[in-house]
Structures are given as C-alpha cells and as structure tokens.
Enzyme design. Structure first.
Site, short mmCIF file in Angstrom:
data_model
loop_
_atom_site.label_atom_id
_atom_site.label_comp_id
_atom_site.label_asym_id
_atom_site.label_seq_id
_atom_site.Cartn_x
_atom_site.Cartn_y
_atom_site.Cartn_z
N TYR A 34 0.83 -1.20 0.00
CA TYR A 34 0.00 0.00 0.00
C TYR A 34 0.87 1.26 0.00
CZ TYR A 34 -4.17 2.76 0.94
OH TYR A 34 -5.20 3.65 0.84
N ALA A 65 -3.09 -4.84 4.25
CA ALA A 65 -2.79 -5.65 5.43
C ALA A 65 -3.87 -6.66 5.76
CB ALA A 65 -2.54 -4.73 6.63
N LEU A 66 -5.12 -6.35 5.50
CA LEU A 66 -6.20 -7.30 5.82
C LEU A 66 -6.13 -8.56 4.97
CD1 LEU A 66 -9.42 -5.20 6.52
CD2 LEU A 66 -8.15 -6.65 8.10
N GLU A 67 -5.52 -8.49 3.82
CA GLU A 67 -5.42 -9.67 2.95
C GLU A 67 -4.25 -10.59 3.32
OE1 GLU A 67 -7.91 -6.81 1.65
OE2 GLU A 67 -5.76 -6.39 1.43
N CYS A 94 2.00 -2.00 6.30
CA CYS A 94 1.95 -0.79 7.11
C CYS A 94 0.53 -0.24 7.15
CB CYS A 94 2.90 0.25 6.54
SG CYS A 94 2.93 1.79 7.48
N GLU A 99 -8.30 9.48 9.63
CA GLU A 99 -9.34 10.22 10.33
C GLU A 99 -10.56 9.38 10.67
OE1 GLU A 99 -10.23 13.71 8.06
OE2 GLU A 99 -8.15 14.37 8.04
N THR A 100 -10.58 8.13 10.24
CA THR A 100 -11.74 7.28 10.51
C THR A 100 -11.32 6.08 11.37
OG1 THR A 100 -11.42 5.85 8.59
CG2 THR A 100 -12.67 7.90 8.24
N HIS A 102 -11.21 3.09 10.44
CA HIS A 102 -10.69 2.03 9.59
C HIS A 102 -9.35 1.49 10.10
CE1 HIS A 102 -10.34 -0.30 5.93
NE2 HIS A 102 -9.14 0.22 5.70
N ASN A 127 5.38 -11.11 12.56
CA ASN A 127 4.45 -10.05 12.17
C ASN A 127 5.21 -8.74 11.98
OD1 ASN A 127 2.48 -8.13 11.83
ND2 ASN A 127 1.25 -8.75 13.58
#
Length: 173
Positions: A34, A65-67, A94, A99-100, A102, A127
C-alpha cells in the site's frame, strides 16, 4: 541462585544452534504494498535476515494488510499440497492512522488473524505489519538503516522455527 548457560555449553539442538543451521529453509513472505517506499524497506530487511541464515524467501504481494492472513493460509496450504511446504512465514505491511475508525479495524483484525493462524497451525510467523500514527514513524521503523522491523519480523519467524525444531516438532531439512 540461577546461572545463565554460556553459548559454548548450549546443546546441539538448542534454538541458537538450530538457528545457525537453517540453510535451505523455505520462508513465505507476504507483503502489502500500500505504501511502496515502506514496503521496499520492510522487504529488504526481511530478505537480508532470511538470506543471512542461508534460507530461501518466496515473496507474494497483496493489496493491503487485511489480505495478508488469508494469503498466508492459502499459500501455506498450497505449499503442503504441492509437496514443497514453507517452514515459516513473514507478514509485511503498514497501517497509518487516518481520520476514521478504519485503522483500528485493519490493525487489530490483521494482528488477530495472524496470531490465530500462527497458534492454530503451529506456524512460525513474524508479524512485520507496522501500525503507526505518521509516515515519518513508518519510515523510521521500516528503514533497514534505522529500526529494521522487516528484518526483525523475519528473525522472529526464524527463531520460532528454531524453537519448533528444538522441540522436535519439525525436522531440519
């Protein structure tokens, strides 16, 4: 009084001696690119640590990262079925706070899924997914010349593999 064992007194099957003989070990590295600059540094550190012990890195890339946990599970399974299983895995990526909410989901769920996978499968896994507030923090942690968290993640996976082998749970190659 408890005394500490000197390295010269370490048995031949100690994690330290096994770590020194990991030549030929196959290490799966899954990276999220990313942030390319950060990913480059994390991967350079991980590769250097893996190659330093004579092991082989096989690198796969995912969007975020979620994948990473799902990719590791899929690739570990594929390796076993193909007769060329991986001995350890390293997750690199990373997550920078925005701002959310997520960030909290991605950081927490990726770490939880990696830990669940490692424990359930007895998988030596390092990790190296950075969870930081700023790009500057990320770069400092990723740079090989600075905190080298990619190298640290690879070393953690290799150390866990050494422990697994010392416990006679996995034969050396």
């Amino acid at each position: 009084m408890v005394s500490q064992r000197r390295d010269a007194d370490a048995p031949k099957d100690s994690p330290k001696s096994i770590l020194e003989s990991l030549a030929g070990t196959r290490v799966l590295v899954v990276e999220a690119r990313y942030y390319d600059d950060i990913a480059d540094e994390l991967l350079a550190g991980a590769r250097a640590a893996i190659e330093a012990v004579g092991a082989e890195a096989r690198v796969f890339t995912v969007p975020g990262a979620l994948e990473i946990p799902a990719a590791i599970a899929i690739l570990m399974d594929a390796g076993r079925k193909a007769g060329g299983p991986y001995d350890a895995a390293v997750a690199l990526g990373c997550v920078i706070r925005g701002e959310t909410g997520h960030y909290d989901i991605v950081a927490g769920e990726s770490a939880r899924a990696l830990m669940d996978l490692s424990v359930a499968e007895h998988l030596p896994l390092g990790n190296g997914i950075l969870t930081v507030e700023t790009m500057e923090q990320a770069l400092a942690r990723a740079r090989v010349s600075d905190m080298n968290k990619g190298g640290g993640a690879a070393e953690a996976a290799l150390s866990l593999l050494a422990i697994k082998r010392a416990a006679n749970l996995e034969p050396a190659r």
